[in-house]
Design a protein around this motif. Structure first.
Motif, PDB file in Angstrom:
ATOM      1  N   ARG A 110      -4.819  -2.424  17.333  1.00 52.92           N
ATOM      2  CA  ARG A 110      -4.109  -1.465  16.629  1.00 52.92           C
ATOM      3  C   ARG A 110      -4.086  -1.976  14.870  1.00 52.92           C
ATOM      4  O   ARG A 110      -4.202  -0.893  14.154  1.00 52.92           O
ATOM      5  N   LEU A 111      -4.217  -3.183  14.500  1.00 53.83           N
ATOM      6  CA  LEU A 111      -4.301  -3.485  13.079  1.00 53.83           C
ATOM      7  C   LEU A 111      -5.645  -2.978  12.493  1.00 53.83           C
ATOM      8  O   LEU A 111      -5.735  -2.453  11.440  1.00 53.83           O
ATOM      9  N   VAL A 160      -6.823   7.799  -9.591  1.00 55.05           N
ATOM     10  CA  VAL A 160      -6.236   7.615  -8.193  1.00 55.05           C
ATOM     11  C   VAL A 160      -6.159   6.301  -7.659  1.00 55.05           C
ATOM     12  O   VAL A 160      -5.146   5.742  -6.916  1.00 55.05           O
ATOM     13  N   LEU A 161      -7.366   5.383  -8.165  1.00 53.85           N
ATOM     14  CA  LEU A 161      -7.311   3.988  -7.535  1.00 53.85           C
ATOM     15  C   LEU A 161      -6.052   3.407  -8.223  1.00 53.85           C
ATOM     16  O   LEU A 161      -5.247   2.430  -7.503  1.00 53.85           O
ATOM     17  N   ALA A 162      -5.633   3.504  -9.419  1.00 54.04           N
ATOM     18  CA  ALA A 162      -4.400   3.006 -10.257  1.00 54.04           C
ATOM     19  C   ALA A 162      -3.269   3.098  -9.380  1.00 54.04           C
ATOM     20  O   ALA A 162      -2.375   2.407  -9.134  1.00 54.04           O
ATOM     21  N   SER A 163      -2.965   4.593  -9.385  1.00 53.93           N
ATOM     22  CA  SER A 163      -2.040   5.020  -8.304  1.00 53.93           C
ATOM     23  C   SER A 163      -1.950   4.234  -6.965  1.00 53.93           C
ATOM     24  O   SER A 163      -0.716   3.823  -6.543  1.00 53.93           O
ATOM     25  N   PHE A 164      -2.935   3.949  -6.366  1.00 56.73           N
ATOM     26  CA  PHE A 164      -2.940   3.446  -4.920  1.00 56.73           C
ATOM     27  C   PHE A 164      -2.356   2.234  -5.051  1.00 56.73           C
ATOM     28  O   PHE A 164      -1.878   1.278  -4.503  1.00 56.73           O
ATOM     29  N   LEU A 165      -3.106   1.373  -6.139  1.00 60.15           N
ATOM     30  CA  LEU A 165      -2.587  -0.093  -6.386  1.00 60.15           C
ATOM     31  C   LEU A 165      -1.155  -0.439  -6.654  1.00 60.15           C
ATOM     32  O   LEU A 165      -0.542  -1.051  -6.257  1.00 60.15           O
ATOM     33  N   ALA A 166      -0.741   0.589  -7.441  1.00 63.39           N
ATOM     34  CA  ALA A 166       0.841   0.981  -8.063  1.00 63.39           C
ATOM     35  C   ALA A 166       1.627   0.917  -7.012  1.00 63.39           C
ATOM     36  O   ALA A 166       2.621   0.202  -6.685  1.00 63.39           O
ATOM     37  N   SER A 167       1.172   1.843  -5.747  1.00 61.13           N
ATOM     38  CA  SER A 167       1.946   2.017  -4.516  1.00 61.13           C
ATOM     39  C   SER A 167       2.155   0.501  -3.632  1.00 61.13           C
ATOM     40  O   SER A 167       3.021   0.309  -3.336  1.00 61.13           O
ATOM     41  N   HIS A 168       0.725  -0.035  -3.675  1.00 60.91           N
ATOM     42  CA  HIS A 168       0.850  -1.330  -3.065  1.00 60.91           C
ATOM     43  C   HIS A 168       1.687  -2.379  -3.707  1.00 60.91           C
ATOM     44  O   HIS A 168       2.515  -3.184  -2.969  1.00 60.91           O
ATOM     45  N   GLY A 181       1.386   4.052   7.319  1.00 58.94           N
ATOM     46  CA  GLY A 181       0.266   3.120   6.867  1.00 58.94           C
ATOM     47  C   GLY A 181       0.258   1.723   7.314  1.00 58.94           C
ATOM     48  O   GLY A 181       1.145   1.275   8.174  1.00 58.94           O
ATOM     49  N   ILE A 182      -0.551   0.777   6.297  1.00 59.91           N
ATOM     50  CA  ILE A 182      -0.293  -0.460   6.676  1.00 59.91           C
ATOM     51  C   ILE A 182       1.186  -1.228   6.442  1.00 59.91           C
ATOM     52  O   ILE A 182       1.554  -2.062   7.180  1.00 59.91           O
ATOM     53  N   TRP A 183       1.512  -0.624   5.596  1.00 58.16           N
ATOM     54  CA  TRP A 183       3.103  -1.087   5.174  1.00 58.16           C
ATOM     55  C   TRP A 183       3.924  -0.682   5.987  1.00 58.16           C
ATOM     56  O   TRP A 183       5.057  -1.525   6.356  1.00 58.16           O
ATOM     57  N   ILE A 235       3.561  -3.400   8.499  1.00 54.84           N
ATOM     58  CA  ILE A 235       4.097  -4.639   8.122  1.00 54.84           C
ATOM     59  C   ILE A 235       5.674  -4.673   8.458  1.00 54.84           C
ATOM     60  O   ILE A 235       6.283  -5.624   8.794  1.00 54.84           O
ATOM     61  N   TYR A 236       6.188  -3.610   7.793  1.00 56.03           N
ATOM     62  CA  TYR A 236       7.786  -3.324   8.035  1.00 56.03           C
ATOM     63  C   TYR A 236       8.278  -3.589   9.432  1.00 56.03           C
ATOM     64  O   TYR A 236       9.302  -4.175   9.723  1.00 56.03           O
ATOM     65  N   ASP A 237       7.417  -2.751  10.385  1.00 54.33           N
ATOM     66  CA  ASP A 237       7.862  -2.843  11.810  1.00 54.33           C
ATOM     67  C   ASP A 237       7.871  -4.250  12.260  1.00 54.33           C
ATOM     68  O   ASP A 237       8.843  -4.474  13.085  1.00 54.33           O
ATOM     69  N   LEU A 238       6.699  -4.895  11.946  1.00 54.79           N
ATOM     70  CA  LEU A 238       6.598  -6.145  12.664  1.00 54.79           C
ATOM     71  C   LEU A 238       7.584  -7.110  12.143  1.00 54.79           C
ATOM     72  O   LEU A 238       8.335  -8.028  12.736  1.00 54.79           O
TER      73      LEU A 238
END
Length: 470
Positions: free
Chosen positions: A27-28, A63-71, A95-97, A100-103
């Motif tokens: 799943r990961l 786009v990449l900066a926006s993606f990084l800012a979200s993380h 997504g991945i977050w 993580i939050y669910d775990l």
């Protein structure tokens, strides 16, 4: 976000179903593939839009900066939640977050269940120990108090919460407990007066458990010691009072004995008079042993520190026991001539006489009695071995009890009182020594007295030990 008894709670998420490690890894991996695919799609879309304005590279970087800012935003939220989980709500994310939050929320639910379970177990433990009549004190690795029940408060005068964190030797200052705690040998228990009421006697026992933790058990044994003292005083007083009538009885029997010889006026009473005389002698021996045992029990901690010539005392005792044997036994003695003891002569003679006379009583005619007095690694060793009737294994633990006899008929017929080994045990305790018994039915018995080093010394003796065998 909801508000519960423990403060603000995050929104309720459906619990993550339990999964085995293989499924979790799959799943990961799938989540990471989706995340990378999402990043690639966003980069392609940005590049396509940038080409329309002849700034494809700038669009991709945006786009990449926006993606990084979200993380980074999710990382900041995660840090805030870790610092104050009750005040910060984890958002619904994909997504991945979201994974993580669910775990994390699932781990939080599990920890809360464990906490409630441990809290219930602790409350049950405290309730059960609070109901105990004995005091219980939980100690840390250095002896600091972590918790105690109501009985410990009463017996030791502890206060909650003032005494929590203090070391127990600072509160129980009796020398015996200080030495007991410092030695670290908690196989036995010790007795000391209560810090609150010196008239009370407490039994203290430390039980190690867990990770360098200890449990101190405290019992009030004042009533038990009072009853033991009353019993000991009664036995001593009764024995003392019996000596006078026994002396009178023996005196009259000795006066009547000549009249029972030959054709005297009491010739018909010769048998009963002889039996009465024997029973009076036996009764007198019993009274003397009871008085001796009472004296040993009265003050087991004090004894004279005389310098004793053990070879001389042992040779003298052997001469007396040979007379008791009347030539029916063969004695073999190995006595180290320069080995003595520091202690009381009365106590040592009690040990020697009782062990040697027992060997004579329970060894048939023609048997061998071997006596050894020698140095040993632990100090010194005195042993008496015989080829007598032996003792069964089930009887060995009870041999030092008062009036306990393996062979009642034989012991009474030989004049035994059933107190000899009990006297030996208490006399050895005065010497800080111990008794070891090895026996086999039909083969014989060996009684070994182990004396500690601090009771042993070298002596100069003039006793003739040349005839070690007789």
């Amino acid at each position: 976000m909801s508000v519960g008894p423990e403060g603000p709670q995050p929104s309720v998420r459906p619990p993550t179903p339990p999964a085995n490690p293989t499924l979790q890894q799959a799943r990961l991996a799938e989540t990471w593939r989706h995340e990378l695919l999402k990043l690639a799609v966003l980069a392609l879309v940005g590049a396509a839009l940038g080409r329309l304005f002849d700034h494809a590279l700038v669009a991709v970087c945006f786009v990449l900066a926006s993606f990084l800012a979200s993380h980074l935003r999710h990382l900041a939220i995660l840090r805030s939640w870790l610092v104050a989980p009750k005040a910060v709500e984890l958002p619904d994310a994909g997504g991945i977050w979201g994974e993580i939050y669910d775990l994390l929320l699932d781990l939080q639910r599990k920890n809360r269940k464990k906490k409630r379970r441990l809290t219930a177990m602790l409350a049950e433990f405290q309730a059960s120990t609070a109901a105990l009549p004995d005091g219980a004190v939980v100690l840390g690795a250095r002896g600091e108090i972590a918790w105690f029940n109501q009985a410990a408060q009463t017996l030791l005068g502890l206060r909650m919460p003032q005494d929590v964190g203090l070391r127990i030797p600072n509160l129980i200052r009796h020398p015996s407990f200080t030495e007991y705690f410092g030695n670290g040998d908690f196989e036995s228990e010790i007795e000391a007066p209560s810090p609150v009421n010196r008239a009370k006697t407490l039994s203290l026992r430390i039980i190690p458990y867990g990770n360098n933790q200890r449990l101190l058990i405290v019992r009030d044994v004042s009533e038990l010691r009072r009853l033991e003292t009353a019993r000991r005083d009664f036995v001593a007083n009764a024995s003392h009072e019996l000596r006078t009538p026994l002396t009178v009885l023996r005196g009259y029997l000795e006066m009547m004995e000549p009249e029972a010889q030959g054709k005297g006026g009491l010739a018909d009473w010769r048998g009963p008079l002889l039996e009465m005389r024997n029973q009076a002698i036996r009764m007198e021996a019993l009274v003397n042993d009871m008085l001796k045992l009472a004296r040993l029990e009265a003050d087991s901690s004090h004894m004279k520190d005389d310098h004793l010539d053990v070879p001389m005392l042992l040779q003298r005792t052997l001469d007396e026991v040979r007379a008791l044997s009347r030539g029916n036994h063969r004695f073999e003695a190995q006595i180290q001539a320069d080995l003595g003891l520091v202690g009381g002569e009365t106590e040592l003679l009690s040990i020697l006489v009782n062990l040697l006379s027992n060997a004579v009583r329970y060894t048939p005619a023609g048997g061998v009695i071997r006596v050894r007095w020698e140095a040993a690694p632990e100090g010194a060793r005195f042993s008496v071995a015989d080829t007598g009737i032996g003792i069964s294994e089930k009887d060995l633990p009870r041999l030092t009890e008062r009036f306990y006899r393996v062979d009642v008929g034989r012991s009474r017929a030989s004049g035994g009182t059933g107190l000899g080994l009990s006297i030996v045990k208490h006399a050895l305790e005065r010497y800080d020594a111990r008794l070891e018994i090895d026996s086999e039915v039909g083969v014989g018995s060996t009684f070994i007295c182990h004396f500690p080093t601090h009771r042993v010394e070298r002596v100069q003796t003039r006793v003739d030990l040349g005839a070690n065998a007789a």
